[in-house]
Design a protein around this motif. Sequence first.
Motif, PDB file in Angstrom:
ATOM      1  N   GLY A 244      12.187  11.316  -8.286  1.00 58.42           N
ATOM      2  CA  GLY A 244      10.847  12.378  -9.001  1.00 58.42           C
ATOM      3  C   GLY A 244      10.047  10.866  -9.236  1.00 58.42           C
ATOM      4  O   GLY A 244       9.040  12.124  -9.216  1.00 58.42           O
ATOM      5  N   GLY A 245      10.038  10.330  -8.931  1.00 67.70           N
ATOM      6  CA  GLY A 245       8.522   9.395  -7.816  1.00 67.70           C
ATOM      7  C   GLY A 245       8.507   8.535  -9.841  1.00 67.70           C
ATOM      8  O   GLY A 245       9.423   8.271 -10.091  1.00 67.70           O
ATOM      9  N   LEU A 246       7.624   7.802  -9.185  1.00 65.35           N
ATOM     10  CA  LEU A 246       6.994   6.211  -9.811  1.00 65.35           C
ATOM     11  C   LEU A 246       5.994   6.010 -10.675  1.00 65.35           C
ATOM     12  O   LEU A 246       5.565   6.994 -11.141  1.00 65.35           O
ATOM     13  N   PRO A 247       6.601   6.007 -12.336  1.00 68.39           N
ATOM     14  CA  PRO A 247       7.475   5.711 -12.467  1.00 68.39           C
ATOM     15  C   PRO A 247       8.581   6.369 -13.110  1.00 68.39           C
ATOM     16  O   PRO A 247       8.330   7.516 -13.231  1.00 68.39           O
ATOM     17  N   PRO A 248       9.772   5.794 -13.047  1.00 71.80           N
ATOM     18  CA  PRO A 248      10.711   6.989 -13.820  1.00 71.80           C
ATOM     19  C   PRO A 248      10.857   7.432 -15.463  1.00 71.80           C
ATOM     20  O   PRO A 248      10.339   6.576 -16.211  1.00 71.80           O
ATOM     21  N   ARG A 249      10.570   8.795 -16.074  1.00 67.32           N
ATOM     22  CA  ARG A 249      10.212   9.087 -17.019  1.00 67.32           C
ATOM     23  C   ARG A 249      11.369   9.232 -17.915  1.00 67.32           C
ATOM     24  O   ARG A 249      10.577   9.513 -19.204  1.00 67.32           O
ATOM     25  N   SER A 250      12.095   8.990 -17.846  1.00 69.85           N
ATOM     26  CA  SER A 250      13.341   9.705 -18.714  1.00 69.85           C
ATOM     27  C   SER A 250      14.931   8.714 -18.519  1.00 69.85           C
ATOM     28  O   SER A 250      14.725   7.879 -16.918  1.00 69.85           O
ATOM     29  N   VAL A 251      15.488   8.795 -19.292  1.00 68.07           N
ATOM     30  CA  VAL A 251      16.686   7.748 -18.816  1.00 68.07           C
ATOM     31  C   VAL A 251      17.658   8.503 -18.408  1.00 68.07           C
ATOM     32  O   VAL A 251      18.212   8.244 -17.224  1.00 68.07           O
TER      33      VAL A 251
ATOM     34  N   ALA B  57      12.708  -4.271  -0.305  1.00 67.35           N
ATOM     35  CA  ALA B  57      11.346  -3.576  -0.496  1.00 67.35           C
ATOM     36  C   ALA B  57      11.247  -1.983  -0.113  1.00 67.35           C
ATOM     37  O   ALA B  57      10.963  -1.028  -1.019  1.00 67.35           O
ATOM     38  N   THR B  58      11.498  -1.892   1.122  1.00 70.19           N
ATOM     39  CA  THR B  58      11.251  -0.158   1.610  1.00 70.19           C
ATOM     40  C   THR B  58      12.718   0.634   0.458  1.00 70.19           C
ATOM     41  O   THR B  58      12.635   1.854   0.229  1.00 70.19           O
ATOM     42  N   ALA B  59      13.818  -0.020   0.332  1.00 70.54           N
ATOM     43  CA  ALA B  59      14.679   1.108  -0.356  1.00 70.54           C
ATOM     44  C   ALA B  59      13.774   1.426  -1.403  1.00 70.54           C
ATOM     45  O   ALA B  59      14.483   2.756  -2.459  1.00 70.54           O
ATOM     46  N   LEU B  60      13.276   0.198  -2.161  1.00 68.84           N
ATOM     47  CA  LEU B  60      12.823   0.568  -4.035  1.00 68.84           C
ATOM     48  C   LEU B  60      12.068   1.902  -3.828  1.00 68.84           C
ATOM     49  O   LEU B  60      12.256   2.834  -4.372  1.00 68.84           O
ATOM     50  N   ILE B  61      11.034   1.774  -2.870  1.00 69.67           N
ATOM     51  CA  ILE B  61       9.846   2.258  -2.247  1.00 69.67           C
ATOM     52  C   ILE B  61      10.962   4.367  -2.768  1.00 69.67           C
ATOM     53  O   ILE B  61      10.600   5.242  -2.589  1.00 69.67           O
TER      54      ILE B  61
ATOM     55  N   LEU C 245       0.722  -1.006   0.143  1.00 62.86           N
ATOM     56  CA  LEU C 245      -0.094   0.223   0.164  1.00 62.86           C
ATOM     57  C   LEU C 245       1.536   1.090  -0.241  1.00 62.86           C
ATOM     58  O   LEU C 245       0.769   2.591  -0.699  1.00 62.86           O
ATOM     59  N   ALA C 246       2.081   1.533   0.679  1.00 59.41           N
ATOM     60  CA  ALA C 246       2.973   2.144   0.584  1.00 59.41           C
ATOM     61  C   ALA C 246       3.384   3.060  -0.968  1.00 59.41           C
ATOM     62  O   ALA C 246       4.166   3.583  -0.997  1.00 59.41           O
ATOM     63  N   PHE C 247       3.894   1.272  -1.527  1.00 57.07           N
ATOM     64  CA  PHE C 247       4.123   1.552  -2.906  1.00 57.07           C
ATOM     65  C   PHE C 247       3.242   2.170  -3.886  1.00 57.07           C
ATOM     66  O   PHE C 247       3.778   2.953  -4.688  1.00 57.07           O
ATOM     67  N   ALA C 248       1.974   1.708  -3.473  1.00 58.16           N
ATOM     68  CA  ALA C 248       0.667   2.812  -4.502  1.00 58.16           C
ATOM     69  C   ALA C 248       0.971   3.929  -3.777  1.00 58.16           C
ATOM     70  O   ALA C 248       0.415   4.561  -4.975  1.00 58.16           O
ATOM     71  N   ALA C 249       0.759   4.037  -2.908  1.00 66.17           N
ATOM     72  CA  ALA C 249       0.483   5.245  -2.515  1.00 66.17           C
ATOM     73  C   ALA C 249       1.927   6.756  -2.995  1.00 66.17           C
ATOM     74  O   ALA C 249       1.038   7.333  -2.971  1.00 66.17           O
ATOM     75  N   THR C 250       2.818   5.754  -3.074  1.00 64.09           N
ATOM     76  CA  THR C 250       4.151   6.803  -2.947  1.00 64.09           C
ATOM     77  C   THR C 250       4.215   6.517  -4.585  1.00 64.09           C
ATOM     78  O   THR C 250       4.611   7.958  -4.826  1.00 64.09           O
ATOM     79  N   TRP C 251       3.744   6.104  -5.284  1.00 61.11           N
ATOM     80  CA  TRP C 251       3.355   5.839  -7.304  1.00 61.11           C
ATOM     81  C   TRP C 251       2.709   6.972  -7.232  1.00 61.11           C
ATOM     82  O   TRP C 251       2.694   7.805  -7.906  1.00 61.11           O
TER      83      TRP C 251
END
Length: 462
Positions: free
Chosen positions: A177-184, A166-170, A129-135
């Motif tokens: 800059g937020g998920l998902p990354p949008r550029s190289v 998993a926490t480090a990924l979030i 749920l934290a991953f979804a909220a951060t997304w």
Amino acid sequence: MGMTQAGPAVRPEDAADGDGRAGVRPAVPTDGRYLSHGRYPHGGGEPAVDQWWDRFYRWGPYALLLLAAAASAASAQALMSRGERYALVAVAAALLALQVVHDRSGLPAARGGRHSRAGRVHFAARTALAFAATWLNPFFSIFATLGYFDVHRYFPQRSARTGLVATALIMAGSQSGGLPPRSVETWTAFGVLFVLNTSLALFFSQLTLREDAARKERLDTIGELERANVRLEQALAENAGLHAQLVAQAREAGVDDERRRLAAEIHDTIAQGLAGIVTQLQAALDDADPQAARARVERAAALARQSLNDARRSVHDLAPAALEHDTLPRALRRAVADWQAASAGRARSELVVTGPAEPLHEEIEATLLRIAQEALANAARHASASRVVVTLSYTAGEAVLDVRDDGCGFDPRALPERSAAGGFGLTGMRRRAERVAGALDVESEPGRGTAVSARVPLVRHG
């Protein structure tokens, strides 16, 4: 957009080893001051830190959730669409409900050395749920930092690394800059930040585990010391009981020793005197010569006075009256002369002193005199001896008293048992010698006389 968050601060509550057993808060069985959950009821230091962390685990999730919701609401217009805002509200409500259910169910961090399956499910659902909220909003990663702190409450050491990653990924997604990354560029930043967050999380987790292991060792040491103190108190109590028992035994031994001393004194003084008085009075009654009878009566009166004086001195544990003003050889010479006089000239006696005579300790001299008197009395009463030789020898380390008679003798191996009528003599002499660390030997043979030899240490007067 560029978002930065503080680095991970890993503080697991319960370290665990590789097989899933908790290793921080052992239940140390002590005298009751150390509780089963690893805390002291009062005092500072580690117990105060434990209480702080307990409060954090109880109220920290709500505080972080409120802070993350506030930050997300403040940035909602700039970062989120209308639909995303509604979705974030739903996710936040789900997180709040999940935390409330967790608290009310009382899910343990680790019970009995095993992490609960319900706790792992809770952590996984909360992280998802934290991953979804951060997304939806990068600022919601503020709540996701909770995974750094309590992952070890729900997972053993090896599985906890997955939760940290998993926490480090979030966190890396939020910081890049937020998920998902949008550029190289954002993908590159995400990769670098992910590696950095993961490395820091694992590094600080390992440090914390080592600290908790050292803390566990200290707690175990404290527990062992307290158990040792309990055992020491028990040993002291047992020693006190043994001491009281030894005192009682010593008192009983002292009473018994005093009883034997008085028995020997009565036998050697009063009993012997009474026997002499009876003998003299009986002889006076049978003697037709008035002068001889009067002499025997006078001798009986003298024996009575002497016995009375001996009785008084025995009660007060004083030295024999014969030694009060005379040396041991003179006292023995008088005892030998009295024995010969009591026989009315029918027996002869002799005293021989060898070696340099010197004053001995009062107890030593009294022992030798009493043994000599008893041996002389036995020679007259039981052996019907006509000749007695008393020898007192002073050697380098011993004083030896020998009393030899030419009486009827006896078999030392076939002595009758002691009765109320008598039989105390040899036993009393032997006990007297043993009381002063000496020894007494008796040699006799029917028809060939008796020899009594007493050896005592040469303890000088003074």
